[in-house]
Design a protein around this motif. Structure first.
Motif, short mmCIF file in Angstrom:
data_model
loop_
_atom_site.label_atom_id
_atom_site.label_comp_id
_atom_site.label_asym_id
_atom_site.label_seq_id
_atom_site.Cartn_x
_atom_site.Cartn_y
_atom_site.Cartn_z
N UNK A 181 15.20 -51.76 -5.04
CA UNK A 181 15.90 -52.61 -5.99
C UNK A 181 16.65 -51.83 -7.07
N UNK A 182 16.35 -50.57 -7.25
CA UNK A 182 17.05 -49.76 -8.24
C UNK A 182 16.21 -49.49 -9.47
N UNK A 187 12.13 -50.36 -13.70
CA UNK A 187 11.66 -50.09 -15.05
C UNK A 187 11.56 -51.37 -15.89
N UNK A 188 12.47 -52.32 -15.67
CA UNK A 188 12.41 -53.58 -16.42
C UNK A 188 11.21 -54.41 -16.00
N UNK A 189 11.01 -54.56 -14.70
CA UNK A 189 9.88 -55.36 -14.21
C UNK A 189 8.55 -54.76 -14.68
N UNK A 190 8.41 -53.47 -14.52
CA UNK A 190 7.16 -52.83 -14.92
C UNK A 190 6.96 -52.88 -16.43
N UNK A 191 8.05 -52.72 -17.18
CA UNK A 191 7.94 -52.80 -18.64
C UNK A 191 7.37 -54.15 -19.07
N UNK A 192 7.88 -55.21 -18.48
CA UNK A 192 7.38 -56.53 -18.87
C UNK A 192 5.99 -56.83 -18.31
N UNK A 193 5.63 -56.17 -17.22
CA UNK A 193 4.27 -56.33 -16.69
C UNK A 193 3.22 -55.73 -17.62
#
Length: 193
Positions: free
Chosen positions: A163-164, A169-175
């Motif tokens: 996914x890039x 980094x965005x998905x994991x940051x919010x997780x």
């Protein structure tokens, strides 16, 4: 220890173990993909990546020696919450960085989170259990950490390459919000005792 107190003890310990696992799962995954990101987006050579990790390591050592060791007993969970909260903008800055200033700012926040969360969570968990149980409690915690460090990079690398960098980094940051919510539950349970 009464049945109710034992139940709260185990629940708190399970929550702390899950927080530790989730934090290290996400953190180690993003740490692993950091090399891919700086090579792809900033054309970092192996030497430049080594210098970046040297900067991270020195910063972490300074934070651990100058800040983390000075935390007063009983304030560890507050520090963990702050550090996890800082991991969110850290990884957003890193994942979305278009220049060295954003990347460096993200790495600085990343270093703070790395230097504070694990030592403080370990300190909190070490307060659980009787003297004869401490080894088992800490051993389980370390095992959860090892499992997270082994599996986190696999999932993060898959997301990164499918996914890039920005999505990863965005998905994991919010997780990282999940461990924060879990710590909120732990605090509420502690208040109820």
């Amino acid at each position: 220890m009464t049945g109710f107190a034992c139940s709260l003890f185990l629940t708190d310990l399970r929550i702390l173990g899950l927080v530790y696992f989730l934090y290290l799962f996400l953190f180690s995954g993003l740490e692993y993909t950091l090399s891919f990101l700086v090579h792809q987006h900033f054309q970092f050579s192996s030497m430049q990546q080594g210098k970046m990790f040297f900067f991270i390591g020195i910063t972490m050592a300074l934070i651990q020696g100058g800040y983390t060791r000075q935390i007063k007993p009983g304030n560890e969970l507050k520090t963990v919450k702050r550090a996890i909260l800082l991991a969110i903008p850290a990884f957003l800055l890193i994942g979305w960085s278009g220049g060295m200033i954003h990347l460096s700012a993200g790495l600085l926040l990343y270093s703070f989170a790395a230097a504070a969360v694990v030592p403080c969570l370990s300190t909190v968990v070490s307060g659980y259990g009787s003297t004869s149980q401490k080894g088992a409690v800490m051993g389980i915690l370390r095992s959860l950490g090892a499992l997270a460090r082994a599996t986190g990079p696999i999932l993060s690398a898959a997301v990164y390459w499918l996914a890039g960098a920005k999505v990863c980094f965005t998905a994991c940051a919010f997780l990282f919000l999940i461990p924060l919510v879990l710590l909120g539950c732990l605090q509420e349970q502690t208040k109820e005792e």
